[in-house]
Design an enzyme around this catalytic site. Sequence first.
Site, PDB file in Angstrom:
ATOM      1  N   ALA A  70       0.843  -1.191   0.000  1.00 23.93           N
ATOM      2  CA  ALA A  70       0.000   0.000   0.000  1.00 23.93           C
ATOM      3  C   ALA A  70       0.876   1.238   0.000  1.00 23.93           C
ATOM      4  O   ALA A  70       2.050   1.190   0.371  1.00 23.93           O
ATOM      5  CB  ALA A  70      -0.917  -0.001   1.221  1.00 23.93           C
ATOM      6  N   ASP A  71       0.293   2.335  -0.407  1.00 23.65           N
ATOM      7  CA  ASP A  71       0.956   3.629  -0.323  1.00 23.65           C
ATOM      8  C   ASP A  71      -0.102   4.673   0.015  1.00 23.65           C
ATOM      9  O   ASP A  71      -1.209   4.624  -0.515  1.00 23.65           O
ATOM     10  CB  ASP A  71       1.654   3.995  -1.641  1.00 23.65           C
ATOM     11  N   THR A  72       0.254   5.574   0.917  1.00 19.72           N
ATOM     12  CA  THR A  72      -0.667   6.610   1.357  1.00 19.72           C
ATOM     13  C   THR A  72      -0.053   7.979   1.144  1.00 19.72           C
ATOM     14  O   THR A  72       1.132   8.174   1.423  1.00 19.72           O
ATOM     15  CB  THR A  72      -1.007   6.432   2.857  1.00 19.72           C
ATOM     16  N   ALA A 107      -3.608   3.724  -1.857  1.00 19.16           N
ATOM     17  CA  ALA A 107      -3.727   2.733  -2.932  1.00 19.16           C
ATOM     18  C   ALA A 107      -3.251   1.398  -2.385  1.00 19.16           C
ATOM     19  O   ALA A 107      -2.222   1.319  -1.715  1.00 19.16           O
ATOM     20  CB  ALA A 107      -2.896   3.148  -4.133  1.00 19.16           C
TER      21      ALA A 107
END
Length: 192
Positions: A70-72, A107
């Site tokens: 994930a990436d925030t 994402a």
Amino acid sequence: MTRPRLILGSGSPRRLELLAQLGLAPDAVRPPDVDETPARGELPRVYCERVTAAKLAAVEALDDDVVLCADTTVAVGRRILGKPADANEAAAFLRLISGRRHKVVTALGVRRGTRSWRQTSVTSVKVKRLSDAEIAGYLSTGDWQGKAGAYAIQGPAGAFVSWIEGSYTGVMGLPVHETSCLLQAAGLEVWR
């Protein structure tokens, strides 16, 4: 039938805690080394999705393993607010989000063998108008370090959040509803 191994492609302690809410503990934690520099003019959602795809591709795993990445990022309009380099940049980020709404984009990507599943969570967050004393007090906690947008909603900065529309856990860095759905799509049963 044995459960596939779960590989978490992240070093985030918050993501480990959120997986635990689903009754899951990864069999391995393998934070990938990818360049997280936004491309010139790249929109926040596109940026997050690109970085997540790069992370997913970079994690080594066996064909039957389920990889989760994930990436925030925090976005004010088209501007991406990553992790601040220092307290001065953190203060600038806090002044920018003070008294206004911003978006938190997370994402997600799940891979098993040659198949992958992706989903993006976008949450609107409003922060109250912050005084210089509140910003200075918050910075002194050190909680801003390593946090996109210079804050963590589950920490002391939660007192600044006056309104949210979307996923609270998405703002933390791993929306548990979407994560559960993607992991189950990949054949990893949740709650067993």
